[in-house]
Scaffold this motif. Structure first.
Motif, short mmCIF file in Angstrom:
data_model
loop_
_atom_site.label_atom_id
_atom_site.label_comp_id
_atom_site.label_asym_id
_atom_site.label_seq_id
_atom_site.Cartn_x
_atom_site.Cartn_y
_atom_site.Cartn_z
N LEU A 64 0.85 -1.20 0.00
CA LEU A 64 0.00 0.00 0.00
C LEU A 64 0.88 1.24 0.00
O LEU A 64 1.74 1.39 0.87
N ALA A 65 0.63 2.13 -0.95
CA ALA A 65 1.42 3.37 -1.03
C ALA A 65 0.46 4.51 -1.36
O ALA A 65 0.71 5.32 -2.24
N ILE A 66 -0.64 4.55 -0.60
CA ILE A 66 -1.75 5.44 -1.00
C ILE A 66 -1.72 6.80 -0.31
O ILE A 66 -2.66 7.60 -0.46
N GLY A 67 -0.65 7.08 0.43
CA GLY A 67 -0.53 8.41 1.03
C GLY A 67 -1.62 8.67 2.05
O GLY A 67 -2.25 7.74 2.59
N MET A 68 -1.84 9.95 2.30
CA MET A 68 -2.90 10.37 3.25
C MET A 68 -3.68 11.47 2.56
O MET A 68 -3.35 12.65 2.68
N ARG A 125 -5.74 6.81 16.21
CA ARG A 125 -5.15 8.00 16.81
C ARG A 125 -4.25 8.72 15.81
O ARG A 125 -4.40 9.90 15.57
N ARG A 126 -3.34 7.98 15.19
CA ARG A 126 -2.38 8.63 14.26
C ARG A 126 -2.92 8.70 12.84
O ARG A 126 -2.39 9.44 12.01
N GLY A 127 -3.93 7.89 12.55
CA GLY A 127 -4.57 7.96 11.23
C GLY A 127 -3.82 7.23 10.13
O GLY A 127 -4.18 7.31 8.97
N ASN A 128 -2.77 6.50 10.48
CA ASN A 128 -2.03 5.76 9.45
C ASN A 128 -2.42 4.28 9.49
O ASN A 128 -3.23 3.86 10.32
N VAL A 129 -1.81 3.47 8.61
CA VAL A 129 -2.10 2.04 8.57
C VAL A 129 -1.31 1.36 9.69
O VAL A 129 -0.10 1.60 9.84
N VAL A 169 -3.56 21.85 8.66
CA VAL A 169 -3.22 21.29 9.97
C VAL A 169 -2.99 19.78 9.91
O VAL A 169 -3.00 19.12 10.94
N GLY A 170 -2.77 19.26 8.73
CA GLY A 170 -2.42 17.84 8.64
C GLY A 170 -3.40 17.05 7.81
O GLY A 170 -4.47 17.54 7.41
N TYR A 171 -3.01 15.81 7.57
CA TYR A 171 -3.75 14.93 6.67
C TYR A 171 -4.08 13.61 7.37
O TYR A 171 -3.50 13.28 8.39
N ARG A 172 -5.02 12.88 6.79
CA ARG A 172 -5.36 11.57 7.33
C ARG A 172 -5.79 10.66 6.18
O ARG A 172 -5.98 11.12 5.05
N MET A 173 -5.97 9.38 6.50
CA MET A 173 -6.46 8.45 5.48
C MET A 173 -7.96 8.27 5.62
O MET A 173 -8.49 8.45 6.71
N GLY A 174 -8.60 7.87 4.55
CA GLY A 174 -10.00 7.49 4.63
C GLY A 174 -10.05 5.99 4.86
O GLY A 174 -9.05 5.29 4.72
#
Ligand SMILES: Cc1cc2nc3c(=O)[nH]c(=O)nc-3n(C[C@H](O)[C@H](O)[C@H](O)COP(=O)(O)OP(=O)(O)OC[C@H]3O[C@@H](n4cnc5c(N)ncnc54)[C@H](O)[C@@H]3O)c2cc1C
Length: 441
Positions: free
Chosen positions: A96-100, A327-331, A312-317
């Motif tokens: 997976l390399a789908i960014g945020m 909490r951190r929004g990553n995988v 103020v930052g990014y997250r994943m769907g």
């Protein structure tokens, strides 16, 4: 036997992972699957359009795409056209390399008002990302507020105050240049909850603000500490000293010969978006910084503005089959491994931090695990994937197709501009289908 590998996402981390596998001599087929018809992720859709030198890194990715093991499948969205579970049943390894891709959001009172935008959508809009080109942001007031103290906030601020002439060497779409240039914007405010020493701007980007043709940086000298507070690493200490020196130089500049201003406000915590249906201002609370953290003081002030952009930052769907850290929004991962045969790299792995090259070690790490652990030949890979796409009627875009798009964009550019981007997927596919039928006739 050959290992079949799918990489989901053709941004920097996807290309670095592919190149790491090639460099290690892993006997493999690598399929780079990308939701857009165009490769390169945030290099095309995030990096500022006036920073073309940064975008040149794509030449390296072009070489990776030219490796015989590597195929590109653009215009294929994982989660819609094929699921993660399906990919895992087709390939020996899935990376997976789908960014945020999504905004973290502000959660302020009044955040629903017209004129409030997240950086992902606003940056996507001025970069011609097909998902955001119709944003049509409200830019009708002379004052704009940007919340956040990182380089993305600086990018947005800079692009709102550059002159039309300064924009002639960018690949910003005409609709965005016109909208910004025809707006009355004269004052852009950048707000940080902490102090100038804590701001995350890199010094090169910060200094650029002092060299704009018709905009002066405004910093209150009383906001600047004499020295960087203790507690930073030696490297960070040096970076922050450079930033403080730049802010000091800004505070001594004479703004009177410029028609626009970019104001830096520190120790200011946004609380509420003011106005009726649309933004009329921003209420902030003064803070003090203790041990690097911003604490509210109970003193408030308002700034009038017609647009607010939160950087103020990014997250994943959510994506079925992918465990997310709430909490951190990553995988959720352990050194790049999500589960056996399932890996993650880049922003999706580490969170939305770091520069382009920070994504490279992730690819090396995962390539090493794949080289040592994956048994080749268990899954069919490419032929089954292509059958799947064909059965679903999906018109995928190959790297050769992308080269047609690339050439057409460069050819269509006005003098001095690097390219005139296609900004809709339909336009790109129609163009490619026309090229294809021309080739056949
Ligand atoms: C506004 C902005 C400006 C920046 N400017 C700079 C800069 O000047 N210099 C610098 O060094 N760094 C900069 N960065 C950071 C840099 O862009 C990132 O480090 C890098 O792009 C992260 O790479 P990635 O591959 O993890 O994610 P991305 O670049 O986001 O790539 C992810 C790719 O996955 C695709 N994708 C997403 N979901 C799916 C799906 N479901 N199916 C298929 N494909 C999918 C996306 O379309 C995208 O192409 C900037 C970042 C931002 C947000």
């Amino acid at each position: 036997m050959t290992i079949s590998i799918a990489i989901v996402g053709a941004g920097p981390s996807g290309f670095y992972a592919a190149q790491a596998l090639v460099d290690r001599g892993v006997d493999c087929h690598i399929d780079l699957i990308e939701t857009l018809p165009t490769p390169y992720g945030l290099i095309r859709g995030g990096v500022a359009p006036d920073h073309q030198h940064t975008k040149r890194v794509t030449r390296t990715y072009e070489e990776t795409a030219g490796e015989p093991q590597v195929n590109f499948y653009g215009n294929v969205e994982v989660g819609r056209d094929v699921s993660i579970l399906e990919l895992r049943s087709m390939y020996d390894a899935v990376i997976l390399a789908i960014g945020m891709p999504m905004d973290r959001g502000l959660n302020l009172i009044g955040g629903y008002k017209r004129g409030v935008y997240g950086a992902a959508e606003f940056v996507g809009w001025y970069n011609g990302h097909p998902a955001y080109r119709d944003l049509d942001p409200l830019l009708e007031d002379k004052r704009v507020a940007i919340i956040g103290n990182g380089n993305v906030a600086l990018d947005i601020g800079r692009l709102l105050v550059k002159t039309r002439e300064e924009m002639t060497v960018t690949d910003m779409p005409d609709y965005a240049i016109d909208k910004i240039q025809n707006s009355p914007i004269s004052d852009v405010y950048i707000f940080g909850r902490r102090g100038p020493a804590e701001a995350k701007f890199t010094n090169v980007e910060l200094r650029e603000i002092g060299r704009l043709a018709d905009c002066a940086p405004i910093v209150d000298p009383d906001e600047l500490p004499d020295e960087v507070p203790a507690g930073f690493s030696e490297r960070d200490q040096r970076l922050r000293e450079r930033n403080l020196a730049t802010f000091r130089a800004f505070s001594e500049m004479d703004p009177s010969n410029k028609s626009k201003r970019l104001h830096f406000h520190f120790r200011s915590m946004p609380l509420e978006i003011l106005g009726g249906d649309r933004v009329e201002g921003l209420r902030l609370q003064r803070t003090v910084v203790e041990d690097g953290e911003a604490m509210g003081t109970g003193r408030y002030y308002d700034v009038l503005c017609g647009t607010i952009i939160a950087a103020v930052g990014y997250r994943m769907g959510p994506l079925e089959g992918v465990p997310l850290d709430g909490r951190r929004g990553n995988v959720v991962n352990d050194g790049g491994r999500v589960e056996d045969g399932f890996f993650v790299v880049g922003w999706a792995k580490r969170g939305a931090t770091g520069v382009i090259s920070s994504n490279k070690p992730d690819g090396d790490q995962v390539a090493e695990i794949i080289a040592n652990e994956i048994t080749p030949g268990n899954r069919p890979g490419r032929p089954t994937f292509e059958e799947h796409l064909t059965s679903r009627g999906i018109r995928w875009v190959s790297f050769e197709d992308w080269r047609y798009i690339d050439e057409a964009e460069i050819a269509a550019a006005a003098e001095g501009m690097p390219r005139k981007k296609f900004v809709s997927v339909d336009e790109m596919i129609t163009f490619l289908d026309k090229e294809e039928s021309r080739d056949k006739s």
